[in-house]
Enzyme design. Structure first.
Site, PDB file in Angstrom:
ATOM      1  N   HIS A   1      -6.804   2.013  -3.544  1.00  0.00           N
ATOM      2  CA  HIS A   1      -6.808   1.226  -2.300  1.00  0.00           C
ATOM      3  C   HIS A   1      -8.272   1.003  -1.912  1.00  0.00           C
ATOM      4  O   HIS A   1      -9.126   1.841  -2.225  1.00  0.00           O
ATOM      5  CB  HIS A   1      -6.079   2.061  -1.237  1.00  0.00           C
ATOM      6  CG  HIS A   1      -5.841   1.381   0.068  1.00  0.00           C
ATOM      7  ND1 HIS A   1      -6.814   1.254   1.027  1.00  0.00           N
ATOM      8  CD2 HIS A   1      -4.726   0.816   0.592  1.00  0.00           C
ATOM      9  CE1 HIS A   1      -6.315   0.641   2.084  1.00  0.00           C
ATOM     10  NE2 HIS A   1      -5.044   0.360   1.848  1.00  0.00           N
TER      11      HIS A   1
ATOM     12  N   ASP B   1      -6.675  10.966  -2.579  1.00  0.00           N
ATOM     13  CA  ASP B   1      -6.265  10.087  -1.474  1.00  0.00           C
ATOM     14  C   ASP B   1      -4.737  10.169  -1.434  1.00  0.00           C
ATOM     15  O   ASP B   1      -4.039   9.512  -2.200  1.00  0.00           O
ATOM     16  CB  ASP B   1      -6.745   8.659  -1.762  1.00  0.00           C
ATOM     17  CG  ASP B   1      -6.090   7.652  -0.820  1.00  0.00           C
ATOM     18  OD1 ASP B   1      -5.305   8.065   0.051  1.00  0.00           O
ATOM     19  OD2 ASP B   1      -6.362   6.444  -0.983  1.00  0.00           O
TER      20      ASP B   1
ATOM     21  N   GLN C   1      -0.389   7.764   0.347  1.00  0.00           N
ATOM     22  CA  GLN C   1       0.980   7.421  -0.066  1.00  0.00           C
ATOM     23  C   GLN C   1       1.754   8.631  -0.568  1.00  0.00           C
ATOM     24  O   GLN C   1       2.972   8.703  -0.399  1.00  0.00           O
ATOM     25  CB  GLN C   1       0.949   6.371  -1.196  1.00  0.00           C
ATOM     26  CG  GLN C   1       0.424   5.021  -0.783  1.00  0.00           C
ATOM     27  CD  GLN C   1       1.325   4.302   0.211  1.00  0.00           C
ATOM     28  OE1 GLN C   1       2.528   4.533   0.296  1.00  0.00           O
ATOM     29  NE2 GLN C   1       0.729   3.420   0.992  1.00  0.00           N
TER      30      GLN C   1
ATOM     31  N   LYS D   1       1.846   7.353   8.040  1.00  0.00           N
ATOM     32  CA  LYS D   1       2.668   7.123   6.838  1.00  0.00           C
ATOM     33  C   LYS D   1       3.569   8.327   6.581  1.00  0.00           C
ATOM     34  O   LYS D   1       4.299   8.378   5.597  1.00  0.00           O
ATOM     35  CB  LYS D   1       1.766   6.875   5.622  1.00  0.00           C
ATOM     36  CG  LYS D   1       0.971   5.578   5.712  1.00  0.00           C
ATOM     37  CD  LYS D   1       0.235   5.329   4.426  1.00  0.00           C
ATOM     38  CE  LYS D   1      -0.942   4.399   4.588  1.00  0.00           C
ATOM     39  NZ  LYS D   1      -0.625   2.990   4.599  1.00  0.00           N
TER      40      LYS D   1
ATOM     41  N   CYS E   1      -4.558  -4.475  -0.135  1.00  0.00           N
ATOM     42  CA  CYS E   1      -5.862  -3.771  -0.176  1.00  0.00           C
ATOM     43  C   CYS E   1      -6.153  -3.212  -1.566  1.00  0.00           C
ATOM     44  O   CYS E   1      -6.732  -2.119  -1.690  1.00  0.00           O
ATOM     45  CB  CYS E   1      -5.936  -2.663   0.879  1.00  0.00           C
ATOM     46  SG  CYS E   1      -5.703  -3.234   2.543  1.00  0.00           S
TER      47      CYS E   1
HETATM   48  C1  LIG Z   1      -3.353   4.720  -1.109  1.00  0.00           C
HETATM   49  C2  LIG Z   1      -3.887   4.399   0.255  1.00  0.00           C
HETATM   50  N1  LIG Z   1      -5.077   4.879   0.620  1.00  0.00           N
HETATM   51  C3  LIG Z   1      -5.591   4.652   1.836  1.00  0.00           C
HETATM   52  C4  LIG Z   1      -4.917   3.908   2.763  1.00  0.00           C
HETATM   53  C5  LIG Z   1      -5.520   3.687   4.110  1.00  0.00           C
HETATM   54  O1  LIG Z   1      -4.798   4.360   5.090  1.00  0.00           O
HETATM   55  P1  LIG Z   1      -5.135   4.147   6.640  1.00  0.00           P
HETATM   56  O2  LIG Z   1      -5.036   2.660   6.878  1.00  0.00           O
HETATM   57  O3  LIG Z   1      -4.072   4.908   7.344  1.00  0.00           O
HETATM   58  O4  LIG Z   1      -6.492   4.664   6.882  1.00  0.00           O
HETATM   59  C6  LIG Z   1      -3.672   3.368   2.429  1.00  0.00           C
HETATM   60  C7  LIG Z   1      -2.931   2.531   3.378  1.00  0.00           C
HETATM   61  O5  LIG Z   1      -2.121   1.721   3.017  1.00  0.00           O
HETATM   62  C8  LIG Z   1      -3.144   3.631   1.141  1.00  0.00           C
HETATM   63  O6  LIG Z   1      -1.959   3.151   0.774  1.00  0.00           O
END
Ligand SMILES: Cc1ncc(COP(=O)(O)O)c(C=O)c1O
Length: 415
Positions: free
Chosen positions: A129, A206, A209, A232, A371
Protein backbone atom coordinates in the site's frame (compact mmCIF):
# COMPACT_ATOMS: atom_id res chain seq x y z
CA UNK A 1 -7.89 -35.08 5.76
CA UNK A 2 -10.93 -34.19 7.84
CA UNK A 3 -10.63 -30.71 9.35
CA UNK A 4 -13.19 -29.59 11.92
CA UNK A 5 -13.92 -25.90 11.53
CA UNK A 6 -14.52 -23.84 14.67
CA UNK A 7 -18.19 -22.94 15.35
CA UNK A 8 -19.19 -19.55 14.05
CA UNK A 9 -22.74 -18.18 14.08
CA UNK A 10 -22.71 -15.48 11.40
CA UNK A 11 -26.26 -14.32 12.12
CA UNK A 12 -25.52 -13.81 15.81
CA UNK A 13 -22.37 -11.90 14.87
CA UNK A 14 -24.23 -9.75 12.31
CA UNK A 15 -26.79 -8.76 14.93
CA UNK A 16 -24.08 -6.91 16.80
CA UNK A 17 -23.58 -4.43 13.94
CA UNK A 18 -26.52 -1.98 13.87
CA UNK A 19 -25.63 -0.48 10.48
CA UNK A 20 -26.14 -3.87 8.81
CA UNK A 21 -29.83 -3.70 9.75
CA UNK A 22 -30.29 -0.11 8.70
CA UNK A 23 -32.00 0.39 5.32
CA UNK A 24 -30.34 2.88 2.96
CA UNK A 25 -32.28 5.78 1.39
CA UNK A 26 -33.80 3.32 -1.15
CA UNK A 27 -35.05 1.10 1.67
CA UNK A 28 -32.52 -1.61 0.82
CA UNK A 29 -30.30 -3.49 3.19
CA UNK A 30 -26.84 -2.78 1.81
CA UNK A 31 -24.35 -5.52 1.12
CA UNK A 32 -21.19 -4.09 2.56
CA UNK A 33 -18.16 -5.56 0.80
CA UNK A 34 -15.71 -2.71 1.36
CA UNK A 35 -14.24 -3.98 4.60
CA UNK A 36 -10.70 -3.62 3.30
CA UNK A 37 -11.29 0.14 3.29
CA UNK A 38 -12.95 0.18 6.70
CA UNK A 39 -14.99 -2.26 8.77
CA UNK A 40 -18.38 -1.52 10.32
CA UNK A 41 -18.70 -1.03 14.08
CA UNK A 42 -20.37 -3.35 16.57
CA UNK A 43 -22.72 -1.95 19.22
CA UNK A 44 -20.15 -2.59 21.98
CA UNK A 45 -17.73 -0.17 20.32
CA UNK A 46 -20.42 2.47 19.77
CA UNK A 47 -21.55 2.04 23.41
CA UNK A 48 -18.02 2.47 24.67
CA UNK A 49 -17.61 5.77 22.80
CA UNK A 50 -20.88 7.04 24.32
CA UNK A 51 -19.95 5.71 27.76
CA UNK A 52 -16.59 7.49 27.78
CA UNK A 53 -18.01 10.83 26.67
CA UNK A 54 -21.03 10.68 28.96
CA UNK A 55 -19.57 9.12 32.10
CA UNK A 56 -15.92 9.93 32.67
CA UNK A 57 -14.38 11.97 29.84
CA UNK A 58 -11.23 14.02 30.56
CA UNK A 59 -7.85 14.50 28.94
CA UNK A 60 -5.44 11.60 29.39
CA UNK A 61 -2.38 11.27 31.62
CA UNK A 62 -2.95 14.67 33.17
CA UNK A 63 -5.62 14.69 35.89
CA UNK A 64 -5.51 13.20 39.39
CA UNK A 65 -9.26 13.75 39.72
CA UNK A 66 -11.63 10.81 39.32
CA UNK A 67 -12.47 11.23 35.61
CA UNK A 68 -8.82 11.70 34.73
CA UNK A 69 -7.86 8.57 36.62
CA UNK A 70 -10.64 6.56 34.99
CA UNK A 71 -9.59 7.68 31.49
CA UNK A 72 -6.00 6.66 32.22
CA UNK A 73 -7.13 3.28 33.54
CA UNK A 74 -9.28 2.65 30.46
CA UNK A 75 -6.40 3.56 28.15
CA UNK A 76 -4.03 1.26 29.97
CA UNK A 77 -6.58 -1.56 29.79
CA UNK A 78 -6.65 -1.09 26.00
CA UNK A 79 -2.87 -1.03 25.85
CA UNK A 80 -2.86 -4.31 27.74
CA UNK A 81 -5.54 -5.76 25.41
CA UNK A 82 -3.36 -4.95 22.39
CA UNK A 83 -0.28 -6.35 24.10
CA UNK A 84 -2.07 -9.58 24.81
CA UNK A 85 -3.57 -9.75 21.28
CA UNK A 86 -0.12 -9.79 19.67
CA UNK A 87 1.67 -11.41 22.62
CA UNK A 88 4.11 -8.52 23.09
CA UNK A 89 6.46 -8.73 26.05
CA UNK A 90 5.53 -5.37 27.62
CA UNK A 91 2.56 -3.05 27.37
CA UNK A 92 5.01 -0.14 27.11
CA UNK A 93 5.78 -1.47 23.63
CA UNK A 94 2.28 -0.46 22.47
CA UNK A 95 2.04 3.12 21.17
CA UNK A 96 -1.31 4.69 20.26
CA UNK A 97 -1.11 6.55 16.95
CA UNK A 98 -3.69 8.00 14.55
CA UNK A 99 -3.43 4.87 12.35
CA UNK A 100 -1.27 2.66 10.15
CA UNK A 101 -0.13 5.52 7.92
CA UNK A 102 1.00 7.59 10.89
CA UNK A 103 2.72 4.57 12.48
CA UNK A 104 4.72 3.78 9.33
CA UNK A 105 5.79 7.42 8.96
CA UNK A 106 6.86 7.42 12.61
CA UNK A 107 9.05 4.34 12.09
CA UNK A 108 10.52 5.49 8.78
CA UNK A 109 11.39 8.94 10.13
CA UNK A 110 12.07 8.07 13.75
CA UNK A 111 14.15 4.96 13.19
CA UNK A 112 15.24 5.46 9.59
CA UNK A 113 16.90 8.75 10.43
CA UNK A 114 19.05 7.19 13.14
CA UNK A 115 20.07 4.13 11.10
CA UNK A 116 20.15 4.85 7.36
CA UNK A 117 23.28 5.94 5.49
CA UNK A 118 23.77 6.57 1.76
CA UNK A 119 23.64 3.28 -0.16
CA UNK A 120 21.78 1.42 2.58
CA UNK A 121 18.76 -0.48 1.35
CA UNK A 122 15.12 -0.70 2.35
CA UNK A 123 13.32 -3.77 1.07
CA UNK A 124 9.61 -3.51 0.30
CA UNK A 125 7.42 -5.61 -1.98
CA UNK A 126 5.59 -4.77 -5.17
CA UNK A 127 2.23 -5.27 -3.48
CA UNK A 128 2.63 -2.66 -0.73
CA UNK A 129 0.00 0.00 0.00
CA UNK A 130 1.27 3.55 -0.59
CA UNK A 131 1.37 3.94 3.21
CA UNK A 132 4.23 1.43 3.21
CA UNK A 133 6.03 2.98 0.22
CA UNK A 134 5.85 6.77 0.38
CA UNK A 135 7.21 7.21 3.97
CA UNK A 136 10.22 5.11 2.91
CA UNK A 137 10.68 7.16 -0.25
CA UNK A 138 10.75 10.32 1.86
CA UNK A 139 13.37 8.96 4.27
CA UNK A 140 15.37 7.43 1.40
CA UNK A 141 15.56 10.84 -0.25
CA UNK A 142 16.65 12.42 3.03
CA UNK A 143 19.35 9.85 3.80
CA UNK A 144 20.55 8.61 0.40
CA UNK A 145 19.18 5.12 1.07
CA UNK A 146 17.83 3.02 -1.79
CA UNK A 147 14.47 1.23 -1.98
CA UNK A 148 14.18 -2.20 -3.56
CA UNK A 149 10.99 -4.12 -4.26
CA UNK A 150 10.73 -7.87 -3.92
CA UNK A 151 8.97 -9.13 -7.07
CA UNK A 152 5.84 -11.26 -7.23
CA UNK A 153 5.23 -14.61 -8.82
CA UNK A 154 2.83 -14.85 -11.73
CA UNK A 155 -0.05 -15.73 -9.40
CA UNK A 156 0.61 -12.81 -7.03
CA UNK A 157 2.64 -14.34 -4.21
CA UNK A 158 6.02 -13.00 -3.08
CA UNK A 159 8.77 -14.51 -5.20
CA UNK A 160 10.81 -15.98 -2.37
CA UNK A 161 13.24 -17.62 -4.79
CA UNK A 162 14.60 -14.14 -5.45
CA UNK A 163 14.73 -13.19 -1.77
CA UNK A 164 18.47 -13.82 -1.37
CA UNK A 165 19.21 -11.46 -4.30
CA UNK A 166 17.21 -8.70 -2.67
CA UNK A 167 18.21 -9.22 0.93
CA UNK A 168 21.87 -8.32 1.47
CA UNK A 169 24.12 -6.91 4.17
CA UNK A 170 23.09 -3.47 2.82
CA UNK A 171 19.46 -4.08 3.79
CA UNK A 172 18.58 -2.17 6.96
CA UNK A 173 14.76 -2.38 6.90
CA UNK A 174 12.35 -4.92 5.47
CA UNK A 175 8.75 -3.72 5.56
CA UNK A 176 6.04 -6.02 4.26
CA UNK A 177 2.26 -6.13 4.25
CA UNK A 178 0.73 -8.88 6.39
CA UNK A 179 -1.98 -9.23 3.74
CA UNK A 180 -2.21 -7.45 0.40
CA UNK A 181 -5.17 -5.07 0.29
CA UNK A 182 -5.70 -5.97 -3.39
CA UNK A 183 -4.53 -9.52 -4.03
CA UNK A 184 -5.29 -10.76 -0.52
CA UNK A 185 -1.88 -12.48 -0.54
CA UNK A 186 -0.62 -13.49 2.92
CA UNK A 187 3.18 -13.76 3.00
CA UNK A 188 5.09 -16.12 5.25
CA UNK A 189 5.91 -13.62 8.01
CA UNK A 190 8.01 -16.02 10.08
CA UNK A 191 10.23 -16.86 7.13
CA UNK A 192 10.66 -13.22 6.12
CA UNK A 193 11.41 -12.15 9.70
CA UNK A 194 14.13 -14.80 10.02
CA UNK A 195 15.61 -13.91 6.63
CA UNK A 196 15.63 -10.18 7.49
CA UNK A 197 17.27 -10.86 10.85
CA UNK A 198 19.88 -13.09 9.25
CA UNK A 199 21.26 -9.99 7.46
CA UNK A 200 20.76 -7.76 10.51
CA UNK A 201 17.73 -5.89 9.11
CA UNK A 202 14.75 -4.60 11.09
CA UNK A 203 11.54 -6.38 10.10
CA UNK A 204 8.24 -4.48 10.00
CA UNK A 205 4.75 -5.81 9.30
CA UNK A 206 2.05 -3.50 7.94
CA UNK A 207 -0.82 -5.40 9.52
CA UNK A 208 -3.56 -2.95 8.44
CA UNK A 209 -5.34 -5.73 6.53
CA UNK A 210 -4.05 -8.84 8.26
CA UNK A 211 -4.73 -7.96 11.89
CA UNK A 212 -8.38 -8.95 11.73
CA UNK A 213 -7.82 -12.14 9.77
CA UNK A 214 -4.46 -13.59 10.76
CA UNK A 215 -3.27 -14.07 14.32
CA UNK A 216 0.25 -12.78 14.88
CA UNK A 217 2.49 -13.56 17.82
CA UNK A 218 5.33 -11.04 17.88
CA UNK A 219 7.51 -13.13 20.17
CA UNK A 220 7.11 -16.31 18.14
CA UNK A 221 7.56 -14.64 14.74
CA UNK A 222 10.26 -12.28 15.99
CA UNK A 223 8.96 -9.22 14.15
CA UNK A 224 10.43 -5.89 15.25
CA UNK A 225 7.47 -3.63 14.51
CA UNK A 226 3.80 -4.17 13.75
CA UNK A 227 1.38 -1.42 12.81
CA UNK A 228 -2.37 -1.43 12.30
CA UNK A 229 -5.48 0.77 12.32
CA UNK A 230 -8.42 0.51 14.70
CA UNK A 231 -11.01 1.24 12.01
CA UNK A 232 -10.23 -1.90 9.99
CA UNK A 233 -10.53 -3.97 13.16
CA UNK A 234 -14.21 -3.16 13.95
CA UNK A 235 -12.84 -0.32 16.09
CA UNK A 236 -13.11 3.47 15.82
CA UNK A 237 -11.43 5.68 13.24
CA UNK A 238 -8.60 7.95 14.30
CA UNK A 239 -6.66 5.44 16.37
CA UNK A 240 -3.99 2.97 15.39
CA UNK A 241 -1.18 1.03 16.96
CA UNK A 242 2.56 1.01 16.61
CA UNK A 243 4.13 -1.99 18.31
CA UNK A 244 7.91 -1.93 18.55
CA UNK A 245 10.37 -3.96 20.59
CA UNK A 246 11.28 -1.88 23.59
CA UNK A 247 14.96 -1.52 22.66
CA UNK A 248 13.93 -0.21 19.21
CA UNK A 249 11.52 2.29 20.76
CA UNK A 250 14.31 3.47 23.02
CA UNK A 251 16.59 3.99 20.04
CA UNK A 252 13.95 5.60 17.84
CA UNK A 253 13.43 9.38 17.73
CA UNK A 254 9.96 10.85 18.11
CA UNK A 255 8.38 12.31 15.00
CA UNK A 256 6.16 14.73 16.90
CA UNK A 257 7.28 16.92 19.77
CA UNK A 258 4.99 18.53 22.32
CA UNK A 259 3.23 17.92 25.59
CA UNK A 260 3.43 14.61 27.49
CA UNK A 261 6.34 13.18 25.43
CA UNK A 262 9.12 15.00 27.29
CA UNK A 263 11.11 14.23 30.39
CA UNK A 264 12.55 17.75 30.77
CA UNK A 265 12.38 20.87 28.62
CA UNK A 266 15.35 23.28 28.59
CA UNK A 267 15.67 26.49 26.63
CA UNK A 268 17.71 24.93 23.86
CA UNK A 269 16.68 21.29 23.93
CA UNK A 270 14.48 18.70 25.58
CA UNK A 271 14.86 15.15 26.78
CA UNK A 272 12.28 12.49 26.08
CA UNK A 273 9.95 10.53 28.32
CA UNK A 274 10.21 6.75 28.19
CA UNK A 275 8.18 4.81 25.58
CA UNK A 276 5.29 4.80 24.91
CA UNK A 277 4.82 8.43 26.14
CA UNK A 278 7.80 9.51 23.98
CA UNK A 279 5.68 8.80 20.89
CA UNK A 280 2.33 10.07 22.18
CA UNK A 281 2.81 13.84 21.92
CA UNK A 282 -0.15 16.11 22.61
CA UNK A 283 -3.68 14.89 23.17
CA UNK A 284 -3.96 11.40 21.73
CA UNK A 285 -7.19 9.94 20.28
CA UNK A 286 -8.36 9.09 23.79
CA UNK A 287 -11.91 7.86 23.32
CA UNK A 288 -11.10 6.10 20.06
CA UNK A 289 -8.31 4.18 21.79
CA UNK A 290 -10.57 3.26 24.71
CA UNK A 291 -13.26 2.03 22.32
CA UNK A 292 -10.77 -0.20 20.51
CA UNK A 293 -10.79 -2.54 23.52
CA UNK A 294 -14.36 -3.89 23.07
CA UNK A 295 -13.51 -4.56 19.39
CA UNK A 296 -10.47 -6.59 20.46
CA UNK A 297 -12.50 -8.42 23.10
CA UNK A 298 -15.23 -9.25 20.60
CA UNK A 299 -12.75 -10.66 18.09
CA UNK A 300 -10.95 -12.66 20.76
CA UNK A 301 -14.22 -13.99 22.16
CA UNK A 302 -15.09 -15.46 18.76
CA UNK A 303 -11.52 -16.32 17.92
CA UNK A 304 -9.50 -15.38 14.87
CA UNK A 305 -9.47 -19.01 13.80
CA UNK A 306 -13.27 -19.16 13.60
CA UNK A 307 -13.40 -15.78 11.86
CA UNK A 308 -10.79 -16.87 9.37
CA UNK A 309 -12.55 -20.16 8.65
CA UNK A 310 -15.82 -18.34 7.89
CA UNK A 311 -14.08 -15.72 5.75
CA UNK A 312 -12.18 -18.40 3.84
CA UNK A 313 -15.45 -20.15 3.01
CA UNK A 314 -16.78 -16.82 1.69
CA UNK A 315 -13.59 -16.36 -0.32
CA UNK A 316 -13.78 -19.79 -1.95
CA UNK A 317 -17.47 -19.25 -2.71
CA UNK A 318 -16.82 -15.79 -4.19
CA UNK A 319 -13.92 -16.97 -6.34
CA UNK A 320 -15.95 -19.92 -7.64
CA UNK A 321 -18.98 -17.75 -8.40
CA UNK A 322 -17.01 -14.93 -10.05
CA UNK A 323 -14.89 -17.25 -12.15
CA UNK A 324 -18.10 -18.37 -13.89
CA UNK A 325 -18.71 -14.85 -15.20
CA UNK A 326 -17.48 -14.41 -18.79
CA UNK A 327 -14.79 -11.72 -19.20
CA UNK A 328 -14.15 -11.45 -15.46
CA UNK A 329 -10.53 -11.71 -14.33
CA UNK A 330 -9.56 -12.23 -10.68
CA UNK A 331 -6.12 -11.07 -9.53
CA UNK A 332 -4.06 -12.84 -6.89
CA UNK A 333 -3.27 -16.37 -5.76
CA UNK A 334 -5.42 -19.39 -4.90
CA UNK A 335 -7.50 -19.13 -1.67
CA UNK A 336 -4.98 -21.11 0.40
CA UNK A 337 -2.43 -18.31 -0.06
CA UNK A 338 -4.71 -15.40 0.66
CA UNK A 339 -7.32 -13.71 2.82
CA UNK A 340 -10.88 -12.81 1.88
CA UNK A 341 -10.25 -10.11 -0.71
CA UNK A 342 -11.23 -10.54 -4.36
CA UNK A 343 -10.05 -7.90 -6.83
CA UNK A 344 -11.15 -8.21 -10.42
CA UNK A 345 -11.73 -6.53 -13.75
CA UNK A 346 -14.52 -7.18 -16.22
CA UNK A 347 -13.60 -7.00 -19.89
CA UNK A 348 -15.36 -4.07 -21.55
CA UNK A 349 -16.36 -2.41 -18.27
CA UNK A 350 -14.54 0.43 -16.56
CA UNK A 351 -14.10 -0.44 -12.84
CA UNK A 352 -15.81 2.80 -11.80
CA UNK A 353 -18.85 2.05 -14.01
CA UNK A 354 -19.00 -1.46 -12.62
CA UNK A 355 -18.82 -0.25 -9.00
CA UNK A 356 -21.54 2.29 -9.80
CA UNK A 357 -23.81 -0.38 -11.28
CA UNK A 358 -23.21 -2.75 -8.35
CA UNK A 359 -24.26 0.04 -6.03
CA UNK A 360 -27.65 0.04 -7.79
CA UNK A 361 -28.10 -3.40 -6.26
CA UNK A 362 -26.97 -2.20 -2.87
CA UNK A 363 -23.56 -3.85 -3.26
CA UNK A 364 -20.77 -1.66 -1.83
CA UNK A 365 -17.36 -2.35 -3.37
CA UNK A 366 -14.32 -0.21 -3.99
CA UNK A 367 -12.88 0.66 -7.38
CA UNK A 368 -9.61 2.33 -8.41
CA UNK A 369 -5.99 1.57 -7.67
CA UNK A 370 -6.63 1.03 -3.93
CA UNK A 371 -3.45 3.00 -3.08
CA UNK A 372 -1.34 0.39 -4.86
CA UNK A 373 -0.22 2.03 -8.10
CA UNK A 374 2.97 -0.05 -8.30
CA UNK A 375 0.97 -3.25 -8.06
CA UNK A 376 -1.54 -2.08 -10.65
CA UNK A 377 1.32 -1.12 -13.00
CA UNK A 378 2.75 -4.59 -12.46
CA UNK A 379 -0.65 -6.14 -13.26
CA UNK A 380 -0.87 -3.98 -16.38
CA UNK A 381 -4.12 -2.32 -15.35
CA UNK A 382 -4.93 1.16 -14.08
CA UNK A 383 -7.80 0.15 -11.82
CA UNK A 384 -9.77 -2.80 -10.48
CA UNK A 385 -12.89 -3.53 -8.47
CA UNK A 386 -12.40 -4.96 -4.99
CA UNK A 387 -14.81 -6.98 -2.87
CA UNK A 388 -13.37 -7.39 0.62
CA UNK A 389 -15.16 -9.54 3.17
CA UNK A 390 -15.58 -9.42 6.95
CA UNK A 391 -16.91 -11.99 9.38
CA UNK A 392 -20.45 -10.54 9.22
CA UNK A 393 -20.75 -11.19 5.48
CA UNK A 394 -22.83 -14.13 4.35
CA UNK A 395 -22.95 -16.60 1.50
CA UNK A 396 -26.21 -15.00 0.31
CA UNK A 397 -24.31 -11.73 -0.04
CA UNK A 398 -21.69 -13.46 -2.17
CA UNK A 399 -24.49 -14.73 -4.45
CA UNK A 400 -25.93 -11.22 -4.65
CA UNK A 401 -22.52 -9.85 -5.66
CA UNK A 402 -22.35 -12.37 -8.52
CA UNK A 403 -25.96 -11.59 -9.56
CA UNK A 404 -25.26 -7.85 -9.49
CA UNK A 405 -22.21 -8.31 -11.74
CA UNK A 406 -24.31 -10.33 -14.18
CA UNK A 407 -26.95 -7.58 -14.17
CA UNK A 408 -24.21 -4.99 -14.81
CA UNK A 409 -22.98 -7.01 -17.78
CA UNK A 410 -26.47 -6.91 -19.28
CA UNK A 411 -26.78 -3.22 -18.59
CA UNK A 412 -23.41 -2.57 -20.27
CA UNK A 413 -24.50 -4.82 -23.18
CA UNK A 414 -21.68 -7.25 -22.49
CA UNK A 415 -24.09 -10.18 -22.25
C1 LIG B 1 -2.22 -2.72 3.63
C2 LIG B 1 -2.58 -1.34 4.09
N1 LIG B 1 -1.65 -0.58 4.67
C3 LIG B 1 -1.91 0.65 5.12
C4 LIG B 1 -3.16 1.20 5.00
C5 LIG B 1 -3.42 2.57 5.52
O1 LIG B 1 -4.27 2.52 6.62
P1 LIG B 1 -4.84 3.87 7.27
O2 LIG B 1 -5.52 4.61 6.14
O3 LIG B 1 -5.79 3.40 8.30
O4 LIG B 1 -3.70 4.63 7.82
C6 LIG B 1 -4.17 0.46 4.38
C7 LIG B 1 -5.51 1.02 4.19
O5 LIG B 1 -6.25 0.63 3.32
C8 LIG B 1 -3.87 -0.85 3.92
O6 LIG B 1 -4.79 -1.60 3.33
Amino acid sequence: MNITLPEFDVEAFRKQFPILHQPDSHGRQVIYLDNGASAQKPQVVIDKVVEAYTKYYANAYRGVYEFGQRIDDELELTREAVRSLINAERKEEIVFTPGTTASLNMIAQGYGRTVLKPGDEILLTLMEHHANIVPWQIIAEQTGAVIRYLPLTEDGRLDLEQLSDYLTEKTKFVSVTGMSNVLGTIPNIQLLASAAHAVGAIFIVDAAQSMLHEAIDVLETGVDFIVFSGHKFYGPTGVGVLYGRYQHLEQMSPLLGGGHMIDRVFEDHSTWADPPAKFEAGTIPIVQAIALRPAIELVREIGLEAIRAHEQSLLVHAMDALREIPGLKIYGPAPEHKGAIVSFTLEGAHPQDLAFLLNRHGVCVRHGHHCTMLLHDHLGISASVRASFAAYNTHEEVDKLAEAIQAARKRLRLA
